[in-house]
Design a protein around this motif. Structure first.
Motif, short mmCIF file in Angstrom:
data_model
loop_
_atom_site.label_atom_id
_atom_site.label_comp_id
_atom_site.label_asym_id
_atom_site.label_seq_id
_atom_site.Cartn_x
_atom_site.Cartn_y
_atom_site.Cartn_z
N THR A 95 82.49 -58.14 25.85
CA THR A 95 83.32 -59.20 25.27
C THR A 95 82.95 -60.60 25.75
O THR A 95 83.29 -61.58 25.09
N LYS A 96 82.23 -60.71 26.89
CA LYS A 96 82.01 -62.03 27.47
C LYS A 96 80.55 -62.43 27.61
O LYS A 96 80.27 -63.61 27.89
N SER A 97 79.62 -61.49 27.45
CA SER A 97 78.21 -61.87 27.57
C SER A 97 77.77 -62.68 26.36
O SER A 97 77.92 -62.25 25.21
N PRO A 98 77.19 -63.88 26.58
CA PRO A 98 76.68 -64.66 25.46
C PRO A 98 75.35 -64.12 24.94
O PRO A 98 74.86 -64.56 23.90
N TYR A 99 74.78 -63.15 25.67
CA TYR A 99 73.52 -62.54 25.27
C TYR A 99 73.81 -61.17 24.64
O TYR A 99 74.75 -60.48 25.03
N PRO A 100 73.02 -60.75 23.66
CA PRO A 100 73.28 -59.47 23.00
C PRO A 100 73.04 -58.29 23.94
O PRO A 100 72.01 -58.21 24.60
N VAL A 101 74.02 -57.40 24.03
CA VAL A 101 73.93 -56.23 24.91
C VAL A 101 74.37 -54.98 24.14
O VAL A 101 75.27 -55.03 23.31
N ASP A 102 73.69 -53.89 24.42
CA ASP A 102 74.05 -52.57 23.90
C ASP A 102 74.51 -51.76 25.10
O ASP A 102 73.69 -51.25 25.87
N VAL A 103 75.81 -51.67 25.31
CA VAL A 103 76.38 -51.12 26.54
C VAL A 103 76.86 -49.69 26.30
O VAL A 103 77.59 -49.42 25.34
N LEU A 104 76.45 -48.79 27.19
CA LEU A 104 76.92 -47.40 27.17
C LEU A 104 77.58 -47.09 28.50
O LEU A 104 76.97 -47.23 29.56
N GLY A 105 78.85 -46.70 28.45
CA GLY A 105 79.55 -46.24 29.65
C GLY A 105 79.66 -44.73 29.63
O GLY A 105 80.09 -44.15 28.63
N VAL A 106 79.25 -44.08 30.72
CA VAL A 106 79.35 -42.62 30.81
C VAL A 106 80.19 -42.25 32.02
O VAL A 106 80.13 -42.90 33.06
N ASP A 107 80.98 -41.20 31.87
CA ASP A 107 81.79 -40.70 32.96
C ASP A 107 82.04 -39.22 32.74
O ASP A 107 82.12 -38.77 31.58
N PHE A 108 82.15 -38.44 33.83
CA PHE A 108 82.39 -37.01 33.64
C PHE A 108 83.86 -36.68 33.43
O PHE A 108 84.22 -35.55 33.17
N SER A 109 84.72 -37.70 33.50
CA SER A 109 86.15 -37.49 33.25
C SER A 109 86.46 -37.72 31.78
O SER A 109 86.37 -38.85 31.29
N PRO A 110 86.86 -36.68 31.04
CA PRO A 110 87.22 -36.88 29.64
C PRO A 110 88.44 -37.79 29.49
O PRO A 110 88.60 -38.45 28.47
N VAL A 111 89.30 -37.81 30.50
CA VAL A 111 90.49 -38.67 30.46
C VAL A 111 90.06 -40.14 30.47
O VAL A 111 90.57 -40.96 29.69
N ALA A 112 89.10 -40.48 31.33
CA ALA A 112 88.62 -41.86 31.40
C ALA A 112 87.93 -42.26 30.10
O ALA A 112 88.17 -43.37 29.58
N VAL A 113 87.10 -41.38 29.57
CA VAL A 113 86.36 -41.70 28.35
C VAL A 113 87.31 -41.88 27.16
O VAL A 113 87.17 -42.82 26.37
N ALA A 114 88.30 -41.01 27.06
CA ALA A 114 89.27 -41.13 25.97
C ALA A 114 90.05 -42.44 26.09
O ALA A 114 90.32 -43.12 25.08
N HIS A 115 90.42 -42.80 27.31
CA HIS A 115 91.16 -44.04 27.53
C HIS A 115 90.33 -45.25 27.08
O HIS A 115 90.85 -46.14 26.38
N MET A 116 89.05 -45.28 27.46
CA MET A 116 88.22 -46.44 27.14
C MET A 116 87.89 -46.50 25.64
O MET A 116 87.84 -47.60 25.07
N ASN A 117 87.68 -45.37 25.01
CA ASN A 117 87.45 -45.38 23.56
C ASN A 117 88.69 -45.85 22.82
O ASN A 117 88.60 -46.57 21.82
N ASN A 118 89.86 -45.45 23.32
CA ASN A 118 91.11 -45.90 22.73
C ASN A 118 91.28 -47.41 22.89
O ASN A 118 91.69 -48.12 21.96
N LEU A 119 90.93 -47.90 24.08
CA LEU A 119 91.00 -49.34 24.34
C LEU A 119 90.04 -50.10 23.44
O LEU A 119 90.38 -51.16 22.88
N LEU A 120 88.83 -49.57 23.27
CA LEU A 120 87.81 -50.22 22.44
C LEU A 120 88.31 -50.38 21.00
O LEU A 120 88.03 -51.38 20.34
N GLU A 121 89.06 -49.38 20.53
CA GLU A 121 89.54 -49.40 19.14
C GLU A 121 90.86 -50.14 18.97
O GLU A 121 91.40 -50.19 17.87
#
Length: 239
Positions: A95-121
């Motif tokens: 959200t704040k980088s003025p340069y183009p970035v393709d960011v991938l976040g990985v985590d072995f916790s499905p709870v964390a991943v679901a939370h972040m995907n929900n936040l993204l949407e």
């Protein structure tokens, strides 16, 4: 590990090898997924949708943005955050980088991943996240940072971020931490940069990184102090 102990109210020596179904988080091993599932499932205070131990994006943007600017041969620049949890590193870059970035976040916790995907949407009564650059993108995927084969090919990222993941994995033994490092360097571009953020003293961390990163250049920068704790950015860089 001082910051992690304070966050989880951990004793100086964590001896629990199994996760408990009740009691405090201190009864679990930092390398076990169930501890992180329980942590990320806890209600958040106030309106802050992310959770950062050590520190968040704001504290390290002064280090990250110059690196992004220097590495614009790849556009957008591919960034991988291993063990991203529900940290603000990925969302801050997106959200704040003025340069183009393709960011991938990985985590072995499905709870964390679901939370972040929900936040993204735009879930959790939050506004949908908007990129700082129109070409930027952000994804979250469940994956084990010690085995990135299913989500990342060799040499495919220009910047890798590890905020406390080595620290947590190493609590189950250094072989796991070295496997994490090996996977990070495998998927890192030969001209790329891996940054490990930690409060571990350079006298302890640098020999480990130098041993596991032969052929790469290892340096350290001091960060903070933040909330009374001094942190370090350990940079592993190619030619």
């Amino acid at each position: 590990m001082a910051a992690l102990r304070l966050m989880f109210h951990l004793p100086s020596q964590v001896t629990g090898a199994r996760c408990t179904s009740a009691g405090t988080l201190a009864g679990s091993c930092l390398a076990h997924r169930c501890l992180w599932d329980r942590l990320h499932a806890q209600p958040r205070l106030g309106s802050v949708p992310t959770f950062d131990w050590f520190f968040g994006y704001e504290e390290v943007q002064g280090l990250l943005l110059p690196l992004l600017k220097e590495t614009q041969a790849a556009s957008p620049l591919r960034v991988l955050d291993v063990g991203c949890g529900t940290s603000s590193l990925c969302t801050g870059l997106y959200t704040k980088s003025p340069y183009p970035v393709d960011v991938l976040g990985v985590d072995f916790s499905p709870v964390a991943v679901a939370h972040m995907n929900n936040l993204l949407e735009g879930g959790q009564s939050q506004t949908r996240l908007c990129p700082g650059h129109p070409a930027s993108c952000l994804r979250f995927i469940q994956a084990d940072a010690q085995n990135l084969g299913p989500v990342a090919s060799t040499g495919s990222f220009q910047l890798l971020l590890d905020k406390g993941t080595w620290d947590a994995v190493a609590r189950a033994g250094l072989p796991g931490a070295y496997q994490l490092l090996s996977e990070c360097l495998r998927v890192l571009s030969p001209q790329g940069t891996l940054i490990q953020f930690s409060d571990e003293d350079p006298d302890v961390r640098l020999p480990c990184l130098e041993q596991g990163s032969q052929g790469w250049t290892v340096t350290v920068q001091e960060l903070g102090p933040f909330r009374g704790i001094t942190y370090f950015a350990y940079l592993v860089q190619g030619s």
